[in-house]
Design a protein around this motif. Structure first.
Motif, PDB file in Angstrom:
ATOM      1  N   GLY A   1      68.341 -62.411 -11.774  1.00 12.81           N
ATOM      2  CA  GLY A   1      68.817 -61.461 -12.532  1.00 12.81           C
ATOM      3  C   GLY A   1      67.921 -60.107 -13.095  1.00 12.81           C
ATOM      4  N   TYR A   2      66.476 -60.461 -13.027  1.00 11.66           N
ATOM      5  CA  TYR A   2      65.630 -59.474 -13.323  1.00 11.66           C
ATOM      6  C   TYR A   2      65.639 -58.282 -12.347  1.00 11.66           C
ATOM      7  CZ  TYR A   2      62.366 -61.445  -9.876  1.00 11.66           C
ATOM      8  OH  TYR A   2      61.780 -61.781  -8.751  1.00 11.66           O
ATOM      9  N   ALA A   3      65.837 -58.600 -11.066  1.00 18.73           N
ATOM     10  CA  ALA A   3      66.108 -57.797 -10.032  1.00 18.73           C
ATOM     11  C   ALA A   3      67.020 -56.960 -10.058  1.00 18.73           C
ATOM     12  CB  ALA A   3      65.824 -58.225  -8.767  1.00 18.73           C
ATOM     13  N   GLN A   4      68.185 -56.947 -10.985  1.00 20.36           N
ATOM     14  CA  GLN A   4      69.182 -56.303 -11.069  1.00 20.36           C
ATOM     15  C   GLN A   4      68.856 -55.007 -11.981  1.00 20.36           C
ATOM     16  OE1 GLN A   4      71.771 -57.098  -8.886  1.00 20.36           O
ATOM     17  NE2 GLN A   4      70.222 -58.897  -8.906  1.00 20.36           N
ATOM     18  N   MET A   5      67.962 -55.112 -12.789  1.00 20.34           N
ATOM     19  CA  MET A   5      67.541 -54.082 -13.837  1.00 20.34           C
ATOM     20  C   MET A   5      67.478 -52.877 -13.256  1.00 20.34           C
ATOM     21  SD  MET A   5      64.780 -54.256 -16.801  1.00 20.34           S
ATOM     22  CE  MET A   5      65.117 -55.743 -17.489  1.00 20.34           C
ATOM     23  N   LYS A   6      68.066 -51.613 -13.671  1.00 22.19           N
ATOM     24  CA  LYS A   6      67.668 -50.470 -13.037  1.00 22.19           C
ATOM     25  C   LYS A   6      66.521 -49.566 -13.773  1.00 22.19           C
ATOM     26  CE  LYS A   6      71.265 -50.504 -10.277  1.00 22.19           C
ATOM     27  NZ  LYS A   6      70.926 -51.219  -9.138  1.00 22.19           N
ATOM     28  N   LYS A   7      65.700 -48.901 -12.818  1.00 21.44           N
ATOM     29  CA  LYS A   7      64.792 -48.129 -13.547  1.00 21.44           C
ATOM     30  C   LYS A   7      65.490 -46.951 -14.234  1.00 21.44           C
ATOM     31  CE  LYS A   7      61.246 -49.262 -10.320  1.00 21.44           C
ATOM     32  NZ  LYS A   7      60.637 -48.944  -8.842  1.00 21.44           N
ATOM     33  N   LEU A   8      64.538 -46.549 -15.235  1.00 21.24           N
ATOM     34  CA  LEU A   8      65.108 -45.305 -16.035  1.00 21.24           C
ATOM     35  C   LEU A   8      65.288 -44.022 -15.116  1.00 21.24           C
ATOM     36  CD1 LEU A   8      62.493 -45.604 -18.926  1.00 21.24           C
ATOM     37  CD2 LEU A   8      64.826 -46.208 -19.156  1.00 21.24           C
ATOM     38  N   SER A   9      64.681 -44.208 -13.909  1.00 21.56           N
ATOM     39  CA  SER A   9      64.950 -42.795 -13.122  1.00 21.56           C
ATOM     40  C   SER A   9      66.258 -43.025 -12.261  1.00 21.56           C
ATOM     41  CB  SER A   9      63.897 -42.684 -12.141  1.00 21.56           C
ATOM     42  OG  SER A   9      63.637 -43.723 -11.281  1.00 21.56           O
ATOM     43  N   GLU A  10      66.793 -44.486 -12.146  1.00 23.93           N
ATOM     44  CA  GLU A  10      68.010 -44.638 -11.405  1.00 23.93           C
ATOM     45  C   GLU A  10      69.279 -44.453 -11.890  1.00 23.93           C
ATOM     46  OE1 GLU A  10      66.139 -47.847  -8.512  1.00 23.93           O
ATOM     47  OE2 GLU A  10      66.674 -48.615 -10.469  1.00 23.93           O
ATOM     48  N   ARG A  11      69.320 -44.567 -13.456  1.00 21.44           N
ATOM     49  CA  ARG A  11      70.535 -44.296 -14.087  1.00 21.44           C
ATOM     50  C   ARG A  11      70.256 -44.138 -15.673  1.00 21.44           C
ATOM     51  NH1 ARG A  11      74.425 -49.454 -15.412  1.00 21.44           N
ATOM     52  NH2 ARG A  11      73.923 -48.720 -17.392  1.00 21.44           N
ATOM     53  N   ALA A  12      71.008 -43.423 -16.370  1.00 21.13           N
ATOM     54  CA  ALA A  12      70.572 -43.106 -17.611  1.00 21.13           C
ATOM     55  C   ALA A  12      70.955 -44.348 -18.385  1.00 21.13           C
ATOM     56  CB  ALA A  12      71.584 -41.958 -18.229  1.00 21.13           C
ATOM     57  N   PRO A  13      69.949 -44.918 -19.252  1.00 22.18           N
ATOM     58  CA  PRO A  13      70.285 -45.988 -20.264  1.00 22.18           C
ATOM     59  C   PRO A  13      71.156 -45.668 -21.274  1.00 22.18           C
ATOM     60  CG  PRO A  13      67.997 -44.871 -20.772  1.00 22.18           C
ATOM     61  CD  PRO A  13      68.596 -44.191 -19.757  1.00 22.18           C
ATOM     62  N   ARG A  14      72.297 -46.555 -21.576  1.00 18.39           N
ATOM     63  CA  ARG A  14      73.232 -46.282 -22.542  1.00 18.39           C
ATOM     64  C   ARG A  14      72.918 -47.177 -24.011  1.00 18.39           C
ATOM     65  NH1 ARG A  14      76.775 -45.588 -17.893  1.00 18.39           N
ATOM     66  NH2 ARG A  14      76.800 -47.981 -17.542  1.00 18.39           N
ATOM     67  N   ALA A  15      72.555 -48.378 -23.539  1.00 22.25           N
ATOM     68  CA  ALA A  15      72.708 -49.359 -24.802  1.00 22.25           C
ATOM     69  C   ALA A  15      71.557 -48.836 -26.103  1.00 22.25           C
ATOM     70  CB  ALA A  15      72.021 -50.573 -24.347  1.00 22.25           C
TER      71      ALA A  15
ATOM     72  N   ILE B   1      61.994 -64.788 -18.159  1.00 19.62           N
ATOM     73  CA  ILE B   1      62.937 -64.797 -17.078  1.00 19.62           C
ATOM     74  C   ILE B   1      63.341 -63.293 -16.702  1.00 19.62           C
ATOM     75  CG2 ILE B   1      65.372 -65.032 -16.830  1.00 19.62           C
ATOM     76  CD1 ILE B   1      65.160 -67.415 -18.979  1.00 19.62           C
ATOM     77  N   MET B   2      63.264 -62.394 -17.881  1.00 17.16           N
ATOM     78  CA  MET B   2      63.914 -60.941 -17.571  1.00 17.16           C
ATOM     79  C   MET B   2      62.699 -59.891 -17.427  1.00 17.16           C
ATOM     80  SD  MET B   2      66.820 -59.979 -17.022  1.00 17.16           S
ATOM     81  CE  MET B   2      67.660 -58.839 -16.849  1.00 17.16           C
ATOM     82  N   ASP B   3      61.588 -60.501 -17.420  1.00 16.07           N
ATOM     83  CA  ASP B   3      60.344 -59.240 -17.262  1.00 16.07           C
ATOM     84  C   ASP B   3      60.552 -58.637 -15.703  1.00 16.07           C
ATOM     85  OD1 ASP B   3      58.054 -57.928 -16.743  1.00 16.07           O
ATOM     86  OD2 ASP B   3      57.113 -60.139 -16.281  1.00 16.07           O
ATOM     87  N   PRO B   4      60.818 -57.467 -15.580  1.00 24.51           N
ATOM     88  CA  PRO B   4      61.256 -56.934 -14.251  1.00 24.51           C
ATOM     89  C   PRO B   4      60.016 -57.174 -13.282  1.00 24.51           C
ATOM     90  CG  PRO B   4      60.728 -55.042 -16.006  1.00 24.51           C
ATOM     91  CD  PRO B   4      61.066 -56.465 -16.520  1.00 24.51           C
TER      92      PRO B   4
END
Ligand code: SF4
Length: 561
Positions: free
Chosen positions: A427-441, A538-541
């Motif tokens: 799961g952690y590997a699915q997280m996108k970098k800020l440079s890869e897509r604009a965060p929306r949440a 678990i989620m730390d990238p």
């Protein structure tokens, strides 16, 4: 440090007083009495202050496991109510609610014959039965590290008490004992510290898919008299989760006008600013949910990760001297949102295997592999196989996931496209970098009104969490320079969002000149807020956070959860 450790020897040591561990303890002592081996020494240890104080779950319990373990459980078990109303809603972000008609309700979501329950109350009750049957049950005993003889597990070291923040003994210093056992059964729950050690050292997850997780955030609400229908079960899809994020909500009616309400967010989301606690606040603001808790009062708060990976993500559950049960072994059916019955069944099978191994005086991996064989011949295996592609099917979003789950019902667990094995990814590997897509949440957080919605610190207070602040922090960040030098820039320190207890506070300043970014400051870790959900581990990238148990008896107090 002067560590005059006591050493105690038992036949079977069980780590974790959840449903799996307690089922194992009860079954072992039942077998000991039935088969004339009453001297069988069974010990169970748990990190919480009391058995059940760290127990948190939805929970709608399938009685299958209890029926096998304690056939007359209905006479004394503290369940809230048999399931009555059973609904599935889709909530739109615009405030609408669409109830799925009864005839179209997916079979795996039907809960007739199940029981709305509090896991804390259920495990406290099971703890009493384990003791009545002759097991030694010790709360406030955290399993800190496995003891090894080569690759064979021979026991567990219990964490010390009374050590200050620098690692020096205080006046109340008490070294934790070494507990030696012929068989160690790990039932520590999700992402168990000792299970992680064993899986890593012995490669028990080799050839398996990575485990995938979700985190459930839950509150208990005291509602106006007559407003709550005990035994009512509502599951929801949609709001506030974006289509790309796995998860959903639950609302269960308990006794005495208490409503059990929660939201599960998949820990394989892409937006690094996703905040499961914030999602839950938004969930309560949906008109369909808000009107249920309007005029009510928040009673309790808690959070816990859930192993969602299913059949293909289960590690090998045995090794020399070792068995893995319950959430530690991945025994959870994400498709049915249920794990308690599987945890109990895994505890029963582990107990039967361990008992035979001790009678045969042979607790090696070959003998203990009979646990795997018992699982393969059980209803638990059939159920896990049927749900094997469930979570993985949501990779394409909610609609694709529901189609996949629907197909599974008619294809013996094969998903959409009749694929036998949909491979999962960490799961952690699915997280996108800020440079890869604009965060929306991060752009639309819930407003906090302290009536229906609360900030993290208020919720931590309502979890009853307590830790002595003068101890070695139980959250180990292997290299904090990664937090400052890389994570701040690459992901924006997602720990500040995914932790539902405001433990991580990045106090970094970013300055930049001529296109370069300079970061100074530090990561503040408020470890005493920790509600033991395991999300950070678990989620730390960068996978540099290790959660270990703090000194015994601390953490949340999940009364009624
Ligand atoms: Fe959960 Fe980690 Fe935060 Fe503790 S520090 S509450 S385990 S995310």
């Amino acid at each position: 440090m002067p560590a005059q450790r006591d050493q105690l020897e038992v036949d079977v040591l069980i780590v974790g007083g959840g449903p799996a561990g307690l089922a194992a303890a009860i079954k072992l002592r039942q077998l000991a009495k039935e088969r004339g081996k009453d001297d069988l020494a069974v010990m169970l240890i748990d990190k919480g202050g009391d058995i059940g104080s760290h127990g948190i779950s939805g929970a709608v319990v399938d009685p299958k496991g209890l029926d096998e373990l304690i056939p007359d459980w209905r006479e004394t078990a503290p369940v809230e109510a048999p399931v009555g109303k059973d609904e599935l809603w889709y909530l739109s972000s615009g405030g609408a609610k669409y109830a799925v008609p009864a005839f179209a309700m997916p079979p795996m979501m039907k809960n007739a014959g199940k029981f709305v329950s509090s896991l804390q109350k259920l495990t406290k009750w099971l703890g009493g039965i384990a003791e009545e049957n002759g097991a030694d049950v010790f709360a406030a005993f955290p399993g800190q590290e496995l003891l090894w003889d080569g690759d064979r597990v021979i026991g567990v070291r219990v964490g010390d008490k009374g050590v200050d923040h620098a690692g020096n003994p205080k006046a109340n210093y008490e070294p934790g004992p070494d507990l030696l056992a012929k068989v160690v059964i790990l039932s520590e729950g999700v992402r168990g510290t000792l299970a992680k050690q064993a899986i890593g050292k012995l490669g028990l997850d080799e050839g398996r898919d990575p485990q995938v997780y979700a985190v459930g955030i839950k509150e208990l609400w005291q509602c106006a008299p007559g407003k709550v229908d005990p035994g009512s079960v509502i599951h929801t899809m949609g709001h506030p989760l974006p289509n790309e994020t796995f998860g959903g909500g639950f609302i269960y009616g308990m006794q005495n006008d208490v409503l059990d309400i929660g939201l599960v967010t998949g820990l394989d989301y892409m937006d690094p600013t996703t905040d499961p606690h914030d999602n839950f606040q938004k969930y309560k603001q949906h008109p369909a949910i808000a009107k249920m808790i309007e005029g009510g009062k928040l009673l309790r708060y808690g959070a816990k990760a859930i192993p969602e990976g299913g059949f293909f993500a289960m590690p090998r559950p045995y090794a020399d001297g070792l068995l893995l049960t319950g959430d530690s072994g991945g025994f959870l059916n994400g498709m049915r949102l249920k794990g308690i019955h599987l945890a109990i069944k895994s505890g029963i099978m582990a107990a039967e295997t361990a008992f035979d191994a001790i009678v045969a005086d042979k607790a090696d991996a070959e003998e203990l592999s009979k646990f795997q064989t018992a699982f393969e011949n059980s209803w638990a295996y059939d159920e896990m196989r049927m749900a094997r592609n469930f979570h993985q099917g949501f990779k394409g979003g909610l609609f694709a996931g529901m189609m996949n789950a629907g197909m599974a019902v008619y294809t013996g667990g094969r998903g959409f496209g009749v694929i036998d094995h949909l491979h999962g990814e960490a799961g952690y590997a699915q997280m996108k970098k800020l440079s890869e897509r604009a965060p929306r949440a991060s752009e639309s957080r819930a407003n906090i009104d302290n009536v229906m919605t609360f900030d993290k610190l208020t919720d931590v207070f309502n979890s009853g969490t307590m830790h002595d602040e003068d101890q070695v922090p139980h959250l180990h960040v292997a290299d904090t320079s990664i937090c400052a030098d890389r994570c701040t820039v690459e992901y924006g320190n997602p720990c500040q969002y995914f932790c539902p207890a405001k433990v991580y506070e990045p106090l970094f300043n970013k300055t930049g000149e001529n296109g370069s970014t300079k970061v100074d400051g530090r990561l503040q870790i408020n470890f005493s807020n920790c509600v033991h959900c395991k999300t950070c581990d678990i989620m730390d990238p960068y996978q540099i956070i290790t959660w270990v148990p703090p000194q015994g008896g601390e953490g949340p107090v999940y009364t009624g959860m």
